[in-house]
Design a protein around this motif. Structure first.
Motif, PDB file in Angstrom:
ATOM      1  N   PHE A   1       0.791  -1.224   0.000  1.00 56.59           N
ATOM      2  CA  PHE A   1       0.000   0.000   0.000  1.00 56.59           C
ATOM      3  C   PHE A   1       0.829   1.283   0.000  1.00 56.59           C
ATOM      4  O   PHE A   1       0.282   2.367   0.153  1.00 56.59           O
ATOM      5  N   SER A   2       2.149   1.157  -0.212  1.00 55.20           N
ATOM      6  CA  SER A   2       2.963   2.370  -0.251  1.00 55.20           C
ATOM      7  C   SER A   2       3.920   2.445  -1.444  1.00 55.20           C
ATOM      8  O   SER A   2       4.288   3.542  -1.847  1.00 55.20           O
ATOM      9  N   LEU A   3       4.311   1.311  -2.000  1.00 50.55           N
ATOM     10  CA  LEU A   3       5.255   1.334  -3.130  1.00 50.55           C
ATOM     11  C   LEU A   3       4.598   1.853  -4.404  1.00 50.55           C
ATOM     12  O   LEU A   3       3.378   1.794  -4.569  1.00 50.55           O
ATOM     13  N   LYS A   4       5.430   2.338  -5.307  1.00 53.32           N
ATOM     14  CA  LYS A   4       4.946   2.841  -6.596  1.00 53.32           C
ATOM     15  C   LYS A   4       4.448   1.683  -7.457  1.00 53.32           C
ATOM     16  O   LYS A   4       4.919   0.549  -7.328  1.00 53.32           O
TER      17      LYS A   4
ATOM     18  N   VAL B   1      -7.575  -3.561  -4.415  1.00 53.30           N
ATOM     19  CA  VAL B   1      -8.131  -2.903  -3.229  1.00 53.30           C
ATOM     20  C   VAL B   1      -7.561  -1.485  -3.129  1.00 53.30           C
ATOM     21  O   VAL B   1      -8.299  -0.527  -2.868  1.00 53.30           O
ATOM     22  N   ARG B   2      -6.277  -1.360  -3.367  1.00 53.83           N
ATOM     23  CA  ARG B   2      -5.641  -0.039  -3.343  1.00 53.83           C
ATOM     24  C   ARG B   2      -6.275   0.877  -4.378  1.00 53.83           C
ATOM     25  O   ARG B   2      -6.516   2.052  -4.122  1.00 53.83           O
ATOM     26  N   PHE B   3      -6.599   0.336  -5.552  1.00 55.64           N
ATOM     27  CA  PHE B   3      -7.287   1.112  -6.588  1.00 55.64           C
ATOM     28  C   PHE B   3      -8.667   1.551  -6.097  1.00 55.64           C
ATOM     29  O   PHE B   3      -9.056   2.700  -6.241  1.00 55.64           O
ATOM     30  N   LYS B   4      -9.414   0.636  -5.500  1.00 57.40           N
ATOM     31  CA  LYS B   4     -10.758   0.947  -5.016  1.00 57.40           C
ATOM     32  C   LYS B   4     -10.726   1.987  -3.895  1.00 57.40           C
ATOM     33  O   LYS B   4     -11.705   2.693  -3.677  1.00 57.40           O
ATOM     34  N   LEU B   5      -9.603   2.076  -3.193  1.00 58.78           N
ATOM     35  CA  LEU B   5      -9.458   3.067  -2.135  1.00 58.78           C
ATOM     36  C   LEU B   5      -9.069   4.438  -2.683  1.00 58.78           C
ATOM     37  O   LEU B   5      -8.928   5.379  -1.928  1.00 58.78           O
ATOM     38  N   GLY B   6      -8.888   4.535  -3.982  1.00 58.40           N
ATOM     39  CA  GLY B   6      -8.668   5.844  -4.594  1.00 58.40           C
ATOM     40  C   GLY B   6      -7.401   6.025  -5.384  1.00 58.40           C
ATOM     41  O   GLY B   6      -7.189   7.082  -5.977  1.00 58.40           O
TER      42      GLY B   6
END
Length: 127
Positions: A12-15, A45-50
């Motif tokens: 949830f933090s890397l490029k 999930v990261r995409f769905k979070l914005g």
């Protein structure tokens, strides 16, 4: 290869480029489609979070895994999360490939239902 590829913080933090490279390298080394799908799902999930840059991350790999490898339990479980990676005709064919028994059951059920609805009891006439 029992070592974890990514920690939660890394996922949830890397490029996106770094994550793509690591996941591709992991799949090429291990050929483990189940774990690969789980990592890609975390990025979904990261995409769905914005995070819009993760919209279709590793699209080519996802398409390859679902279209060219044996469907594992994990792939079946997370199958519907990747629907937007495929066009409608491809998705239809892919559903038949991934869930052959379920589709057979649905077809049998629809045929039986249509046969039942066309058969009407004869009307009895009172004399």
């Amino acid at each position: 290869m029992n070592e974890q590829l990514l920690t939660c913080d890394q996922a949830f933090s890397l490029k996106p480029e770094t994550l793509e490279r690591r996941i591709m390298e992991y799949y090429q080394e291990s050929q483990n489609s189940s774990v690969t799908i789980k990592y890609i799902l975390a990025l979904r999930v990261r995409f769905k979070l914005g995070a819009q840059e993760f919209a279709h991350i590793l699209e080519d790999l996802v398409r390859y895994l679902f279209m060219n490898t044996k469907a594992t339990r994990t792939m079946k479980r997370f199958f519907y999360f990747f629907e937007d990676y495929f066009q409608a005709p491809e998705w239809k064919r892919l559903k038949l490939r991934v869930f052959p028994i379920r589709n057979f059951g649905e077809k049998v059920f629809s045929v039986v239902r249509s046969l039942i609805s066309t058969v009407r009891p004869e009307e009895t006439t009172e004399t």
